[in-house]
Design an enzyme around this catalytic site. Sequence first.
Site, PDB file in Angstrom:
ATOM      1  N   LYS A  23       0.833  -1.215   0.000  1.00  0.00           N
ATOM      2  CA  LYS A  23       0.000   0.000   0.000  1.00  0.00           C
ATOM      3  C   LYS A  23       0.861   1.255   0.000  1.00  0.00           C
ATOM      4  O   LYS A  23       0.626   2.174  -0.783  1.00  0.00           O
ATOM      5  CB  LYS A  23      -0.930  -0.040   1.221  1.00  0.00           C
ATOM      6  CG  LYS A  23      -1.801   1.184   1.404  1.00  0.00           C
ATOM      7  CD  LYS A  23      -2.989   0.908   2.282  1.00  0.00           C
ATOM      8  CE  LYS A  23      -2.730   0.978   3.769  1.00  0.00           C
ATOM      9  NZ  LYS A  23      -2.420   2.304   4.315  1.00  0.00           N
ATOM     10  N   SER A  24       1.864   1.301   0.879  1.00  0.00           N
ATOM     11  CA  SER A  24       2.703   2.506   0.967  1.00  0.00           C
ATOM     12  C   SER A  24       3.407   2.775  -0.368  1.00  0.00           C
ATOM     13  O   SER A  24       3.500   3.919  -0.819  1.00  0.00           O
ATOM     14  CB  SER A  24       3.779   2.315   2.048  1.00  0.00           C
ATOM     15  OG  SER A  24       3.193   2.237   3.316  1.00  0.00           O
ATOM     16  N   ASP A 316       2.047  -1.071  12.016  1.00  0.00           N
ATOM     17  CA  ASP A 316       0.724  -1.484  11.510  1.00  0.00           C
ATOM     18  C   ASP A 316       0.425  -2.956  11.813  1.00  0.00           C
ATOM     19  O   ASP A 316      -0.702  -3.414  11.616  1.00  0.00           O
ATOM     20  CB  ASP A 316       0.631  -1.226  10.000  1.00  0.00           C
ATOM     21  CG  ASP A 316       0.772   0.258   9.686  1.00  0.00           C
ATOM     22  OD1 ASP A 316       0.478   1.083  10.577  1.00  0.00           O
ATOM     23  OD2 ASP A 316       1.187   0.585   8.565  1.00  0.00           O
ATOM     24  N   LYS A 343      -4.297   6.179  14.687  1.00  0.00           N
ATOM     25  CA  LYS A 343      -4.435   5.484  13.393  1.00  0.00           C
ATOM     26  C   LYS A 343      -5.909   5.499  12.989  1.00  0.00           C
ATOM     27  O   LYS A 343      -6.687   6.311  13.491  1.00  0.00           O
ATOM     28  CB  LYS A 343      -3.886   4.060  13.519  1.00  0.00           C
ATOM     29  CG  LYS A 343      -2.399   4.009  13.876  1.00  0.00           C
ATOM     30  CD  LYS A 343      -1.524   4.612  12.789  1.00  0.00           C
ATOM     31  CE  LYS A 343      -0.048   4.539  13.153  1.00  0.00           C
ATOM     32  NZ  LYS A 343       0.805   5.229  12.189  1.00  0.00           N
ATOM     33  N   ARG A 347      -5.959   2.227  18.034  1.00  0.00           N
ATOM     34  CA  ARG A 347      -5.710   0.777  17.909  1.00  0.00           C
ATOM     35  C   ARG A 347      -5.294   0.129  19.229  1.00  0.00           C
ATOM     36  O   ARG A 347      -5.233  -1.094  19.289  1.00  0.00           O
ATOM     37  CB  ARG A 347      -4.683   0.494  16.795  1.00  0.00           C
ATOM     38  CG  ARG A 347      -5.287   0.672  15.406  1.00  0.00           C
ATOM     39  CD  ARG A 347      -4.302   0.345  14.285  1.00  0.00           C
ATOM     40  NE  ARG A 347      -4.964   0.459  12.980  1.00  0.00           N
ATOM     41  CZ  ARG A 347      -4.330   0.590  11.832  1.00  0.00           C
ATOM     42  NH1 ARG A 347      -3.000   0.623  11.800  1.00  0.00           N
ATOM     43  NH2 ARG A 347      -5.004   0.679  10.702  1.00  0.00           N
TER      44      ARG A 347
END
Length: 428
Positions: A23-24, A316, A343, A347
Site C-alpha cells: 500500500k505505501s 501497523d 491510526k 488501535r
Amino acid sequence: MSAKKLTTKTTSLKGEIQVPGDKSISHRAVMFGSIADGVTKVQNFLPGEDCLSTISCFRKLGVEILQDGSHVTVIGKGTEGLKGTEQILDVGNSGTTIRLLMGILAGLPFESRLEGDASIAKRPMTRVTAPLTEMGADISGKNGGEYTPLIVKGNKLKGITYELPVASAQVKSAVLLAGLQADGITSVIEPVKTRDHTERMIRQFGGEVDRNGDIISVKGGQKLMAASITVPGDISSAAFFLAAGAVVPGSDILLKNVGLNPTRTGIIDVLTSMGADITIAQYGDRASEPAGDITIKYSELRGTTIEGEMIPRLIDEIPVIAMLATQAEGRTVIKDAAELKVKETNRIDTVVNELNKLGAKIEATEDGMIIEGKVNLHGGTVSAHGDHRIGMMLSIAALLCESDVTLEESESVAVSYPGFFDVLYSLA
Ligand code: SPQ
C-alpha cells in the site's frame, strides 16, 4: 455496513498465496508518477480503496491516470502539470494520501480543499501542516489546522531543517516532497528510523536524496523523470497470514513475493523471537525494494517484549501481534507505541476491547498493551470499527474460536486488501 459470520475452529491452513501490492509503495508510485515528466508504469499496484483514493485525487488535479486492476499508467507532466480544481480532494480513509498530498500541494500556485471520511476527520494533521507552514505554505483547517477539512494554498517554499516530533514516515515524506519544490536544502531529522519508500522512490525517479545518520536531505528544484515500478507484495497484509500460519495447528503456508524492506520487517523479527517456524528466501537485488518468499509453519509460541526502535518497523502489525500474543505462553509487553492511538481507530483501545470480547486477557497501557497467554478464545460479536487492520486481525483470531464469531463492519478490509476473505478461506 455488513456483518459477516467468520470461519471458526479451523484445523490447519495450507497452501501458497500471493498477497496484493504494498500500500505505501503503491500510493507513492502514483504520486511520484504524477509529479514526474513522462509515462510511469506501475505493475502489481494495490487496487485497494486507499490507493484508489490517491488515483482519484490526482485525476482531479488534472493528471491522466489509466488503471486496469493492478496495472497503472500515469502520464506525468511534472509538478507544473498539476492544475487547481474546485472539486474536493476526497482522501477517503487514507492518512497516507492526505499527508503526502499536502506536501506536494504546499508548493503549487493554487488552492485545494482536502477531506476524508469520519476516521480521517479525527486524525491529527498539525504534524504535517506545521512544517509545511514553516516552509511558506498557507494551510488552514478545523481547530487551527489540526483536523479536516483542510484548505491548502500553495506558495513559493523555502528549505528548512525539521526535527520530527514523532517517528512518522508520512510527516517525513510530506516535508521531503515539499522540499523537492523549495528553495535550497530541506532536511528532516528522524528520532527513530521509519519506512524509507519515499527516499527509495526519489532515487528511482532520477532524483537525489542524502542520508547522513538520522538526517535526510533533498535539494529543491529537482526534476523527476518517469520510472517503471514493480510493487512487491505488502508485508503488512502478509502479516495476517504469517500470524494465522503460526497459531493454527498443522498449518504450512508459502507467501510468494513479499516486500522485505528492512524498515518494515519487524513482524519477522518478532515472530522469530516468539519461536515461530519461519523461513525466508530473499530474491537477489532485482529492484529498489527487496522482496522474497516466506514460509510459515505452526509452532508453539512464547511471549516477548516489543519496544523502542522496533516499533516503527511493525507499527501497523501490532493489532495482529496482539492476537499472536494471546496464543503465546507467558506475557507479551508492547511499549513506546502511543502512535497507535491516532491510526484509523485508537488501535490500543480497539484491539483490547475487541479481542477481550473473545476471551483474550489484554490490558491497555499509556503507550501499548500487556497480553497474557496462552488463552482459549470463545465466540462472540466483534467489530472492525471501520479499521481494515482490526477487521483482518479479528478474522484470524476467529479461526481459533470455539464457537460462532460475527464481525461487524467487515467491509473495511477492502481499504488495503480486497479479496482478503476469499484468500484466507481458500487455505482452510
Ligand atoms: O495511510 P494510513 O491510513 O495512515 O495507513 C496506515 C495503515 O495501517 O495502513 C496507518 F494507519 O499505515 C501508515 C503507517 O502507519 C502508512 C505509512 C506510509 O505509507 O508512510 C506510514 C505509517 O504512518 P506514520 O504516521 O507512522 O507515518
